[in-house]
Design a protein around this motif. Structure first.
Motif, PDB file in Angstrom:
ATOM      1  N   LYS A 113       0.820  -1.215   0.000  1.00 24.07           N
ATOM      2  CA  LYS A 113       0.000   0.000   0.000  1.00 24.07           C
ATOM      3  C   LYS A 113       0.852   1.262   0.000  1.00 24.07           C
ATOM      4  CE  LYS A 113      -3.876  -2.213   2.208  1.00 24.07           C
ATOM      5  NZ  LYS A 113      -4.599  -2.479   3.420  1.00 24.07           N
ATOM      6  N   VAL A 114       2.143   1.092   0.241  1.00 19.89           N
ATOM      7  CA  VAL A 114       3.058   2.231   0.284  1.00 19.89           C
ATOM      8  C   VAL A 114       3.479   2.578  -1.139  1.00 19.89           C
ATOM      9  CG1 VAL A 114       5.294   3.048   1.124  1.00 19.89           C
ATOM     10  CG2 VAL A 114       3.902   1.558   2.553  1.00 19.89           C
ATOM     11  N   SER A 115       3.415   3.856  -1.473  1.00 22.04           N
ATOM     12  CA  SER A 115       3.823   4.318  -2.791  1.00 22.04           C
ATOM     13  C   SER A 115       5.292   3.955  -3.030  1.00 22.04           C
ATOM     14  CB  SER A 115       3.638   5.835  -2.874  1.00 22.04           C
ATOM     15  OG  SER A 115       4.105   6.314  -4.092  1.00 22.04           O
ATOM     16  N   GLY A 116       5.562   3.331  -4.154  1.00 21.23           N
ATOM     17  CA  GLY A 116       6.936   2.968  -4.497  1.00 21.23           C
ATOM     18  C   GLY A 116       7.346   1.582  -4.054  1.00 21.23           C
ATOM     19  N   ILE A 117       6.471   0.892  -3.308  1.00 16.81           N
ATOM     20  CA  ILE A 117       6.790  -0.468  -2.888  1.00 16.81           C
ATOM     21  C   ILE A 117       5.816  -1.414  -3.573  1.00 16.81           C
ATOM     22  CG2 ILE A 117       6.890  -2.101  -0.966  1.00 16.81           C
ATOM     23  CD1 ILE A 117       7.931   0.103   0.774  1.00 16.81           C
ATOM     24  N   GLY A 118       6.361  -2.165  -4.513  1.00 21.03           N
ATOM     25  CA  GLY A 118       5.555  -3.146  -5.232  1.00 21.03           C
ATOM     26  C   GLY A 118       5.669  -4.515  -4.591  1.00 21.03           C
ATOM     27  N   ARG A 119       5.096  -5.476  -5.250  1.00 25.79           N
ATOM     28  CA  ARG A 119       5.073  -6.850  -4.734  1.00 25.79           C
ATOM     29  C   ARG A 119       6.486  -7.405  -4.524  1.00 25.79           C
ATOM     30  NH1 ARG A 119       1.798 -10.165  -2.015  1.00 25.79           N
ATOM     31  NH2 ARG A 119       2.051 -12.301  -2.659  1.00 25.79           N
ATOM     32  N   LYS A 120       7.391  -7.125  -5.481  1.00 18.65           N
ATOM     33  CA  LYS A 120       8.756  -7.658  -5.397  1.00 18.65           C
ATOM     34  C   LYS A 120       9.488  -7.141  -4.160  1.00 18.65           C
ATOM     35  CE  LYS A 120      11.141  -8.935  -9.587  1.00 18.65           C
ATOM     36  NZ  LYS A 120      11.859  -8.492 -10.752  1.00 18.65           N
ATOM     37  N   ILE A 121       9.424  -5.826  -3.953  1.00 14.74           N
ATOM     38  CA  ILE A 121      10.097  -5.214  -2.793  1.00 14.74           C
ATOM     39  C   ILE A 121       9.439  -5.687  -1.501  1.00 14.74           C
ATOM     40  CG2 ILE A 121      10.623  -3.036  -1.625  1.00 14.74           C
ATOM     41  CD1 ILE A 121      12.313  -3.147  -3.982  1.00 14.74           C
ATOM     42  N   ALA A 122       8.106  -5.788  -1.488  1.00 14.00           N
ATOM     43  CA  ALA A 122       7.392  -6.252  -0.289  1.00 14.00           C
ATOM     44  C   ALA A 122       7.830  -7.673   0.067  1.00 14.00           C
ATOM     45  CB  ALA A 122       5.892  -6.186  -0.513  1.00 14.00           C
ATOM     46  N   ASP A 123       7.948  -8.533  -0.937  1.00 18.70           N
ATOM     47  CA  ASP A 123       8.420  -9.906  -0.694  1.00 18.70           C
ATOM     48  C   ASP A 123       9.843  -9.902  -0.152  1.00 18.70           C
ATOM     49  OD1 ASP A 123       6.037 -11.067  -1.496  1.00 18.70           O
ATOM     50  OD2 ASP A 123       6.702 -11.392  -3.566  1.00 18.70           O
ATOM     51  N   LYS A 124      10.663  -8.992  -0.666  1.00 22.16           N
ATOM     52  CA  LYS A 124      12.046  -8.876  -0.205  1.00 22.16           C
ATOM     53  C   LYS A 124      12.104  -8.442   1.260  1.00 22.16           C
ATOM     54  CE  LYS A 124      16.407  -6.932  -1.717  1.00 22.16           C
ATOM     55  NZ  LYS A 124      17.086  -6.116  -2.712  1.00 22.16           N
ATOM     56  N   ILE A 125      11.249  -7.496   1.628  1.00 20.16           N
ATOM     57  CA  ILE A 125      11.188  -7.046   3.025  1.00 20.16           C
ATOM     58  C   ILE A 125      10.820  -8.212   3.933  1.00 20.16           C
ATOM     59  CG2 ILE A 125       9.907  -5.613   4.672  1.00 20.16           C
ATOM     60  CD1 ILE A 125       9.652  -3.498   2.428  1.00 20.16           C
ATOM     61  N   VAL A 126       9.791  -8.956   3.550  1.00 15.04           N
ATOM     62  CA  VAL A 126       9.357 -10.106   4.352  1.00 15.04           C
ATOM     63  C   VAL A 126      10.489 -11.115   4.462  1.00 15.04           C
ATOM     64  CG1 VAL A 126       7.810 -12.109   4.378  1.00 15.04           C
ATOM     65  CG2 VAL A 126       6.890  -9.832   3.916  1.00 15.04           C
ATOM     66  N   LEU A 127      11.137 -11.429   3.351  1.00 11.60           N
ATOM     67  CA  LEU A 127      12.210 -12.421   3.335  1.00 11.60           C
ATOM     68  C   LEU A 127      13.361 -12.012   4.248  1.00 11.60           C
ATOM     69  CD1 LEU A 127      13.319 -15.024   1.990  1.00 11.60           C
ATOM     70  CD2 LEU A 127      14.401 -13.528   0.305  1.00 11.60           C
ATOM     71  N   GLU A 128      13.756 -10.735   4.167  1.00 10.99           N
ATOM     72  CA  GLU A 128      14.919 -10.286   4.937  1.00 10.99           C
ATOM     73  C   GLU A 128      14.629  -9.997   6.410  1.00 10.99           C
ATOM     74  OE1 GLU A 128      17.676  -7.592   3.238  1.00 10.99           O
ATOM     75  OE2 GLU A 128      17.292  -8.286   1.184  1.00 10.99           O
ATOM     76  N   LEU A 129      13.384  -9.616   6.732  1.00  8.66           N
ATOM     77  CA  LEU A 129      13.100  -9.220   8.119  1.00  8.66           C
ATOM     78  C   LEU A 129      12.397 -10.291   8.954  1.00  8.66           C
ATOM     79  CD1 LEU A 129      12.064  -5.469   7.889  1.00  8.66           C
ATOM     80  CD2 LEU A 129      14.314  -6.470   8.270  1.00  8.66           C
ATOM     81  N   ARG A 130      11.821 -11.287   8.313  1.00  5.54           N
ATOM     82  CA  ARG A 130      11.050 -12.299   9.051  1.00  5.54           C
ATOM     83  C   ARG A 130      11.847 -12.890  10.211  1.00  5.54           C
ATOM     84  NH1 ARG A 130       8.257 -16.743   5.645  1.00  5.54           N
ATOM     85  NH2 ARG A 130       6.502 -15.334   5.692  1.00  5.54           N
TER      86      ARG A 130
END
Length: 192
Positions: A113-130
């Motif tokens: 929902k954040v401007s500039g963050i698409g599905r790919k970046i969101a998946d990357k955030i989840v992968l790196e921070l989980r």
């Protein structure tokens, strides 16, 4: 590095505040929610946990109400593709605990929902921070995320905007559990 500042807010915008600390004004980028929580009265001192972001020709100060928000911000900007403005956008979407739960459970809906963050970046955030967020600690809270999403959808079906729904949801206690109970509580608050 500037890590913590205390002073009086002398100017506010939607995404920043100017904090007077002993006669020196610091321009601090922050979220609207943080400004609401910190600035009750213009006569009171407020404190920000801060991160000084330095680029080639720019120095920007980002401020947070709590040390845990600062640490979360620093984890976000540690991910390639996420800058300070994107990280602030993520923090503005939902309360910190909700974001942690979403990331720990692999739910990217808040992030996209954040401007500039698409599905790919969101998946990357989840992968790196989980793992850094201790995934299992937040997954055990279980249905809370689903309940919150259901409450927001119910409020939108009643004609409230997404932002109004999120703000109303932030006002209710985490002790109120169950979708129906949370909807009732939010509607009580909106009716005041």
């Amino acid at each position: 590095m500037i890590t913590h500042l205390t002073g009086k807010i002398i100017l506010k915008g939607d995404k920043f505040a100017v904090l007077d600390v002993s006669g020196v004004g610091y321009h601090i980028y922050t979220t609207l929610d943080t400004l609401r929580r910190l600035s009750k009265s213009s006569d009171e001192n407020v404190s920000f946990w801060t991160h000084l972001h330095v680029r080639e020709n720019i120095m920007e100060l980002y401020g947070f109400a709590s040390h845990s928000e600062l640490k979360f911000f620093e984890m976000l900007i540690g991910i390639s593709g996420i800058g300070p403005k994107g990280a602030m956008g993520v923090l503005a979407v939902a309360p910190l605990d909700t974001l942690r739960q979403a990331i720990a459970s692999g739910d990217t809906t808040y992030l996209t929902k954040v401007s500039g963050i698409g599905r790919k970046i969101a998946d990357k955030i989840v992968l790196e921070l989980r793992d850094k967020l201790g995934g299992s600690d937040y997954v055990s809270v279980g249905g809370m995320l689903k309940d919150d999403q259901d409450v927001i959808e119910a409020l939108q079906s009643l004609g409230y905007s997404l932002n109004e729904s999120r703000e109303a949801l932030k006002q209710i206690s985490d002790d109120v559990v169950g979708t129906n109970n949370r909807i009732k509580e939010v509607l009580k608050n909106l009716g005041k």
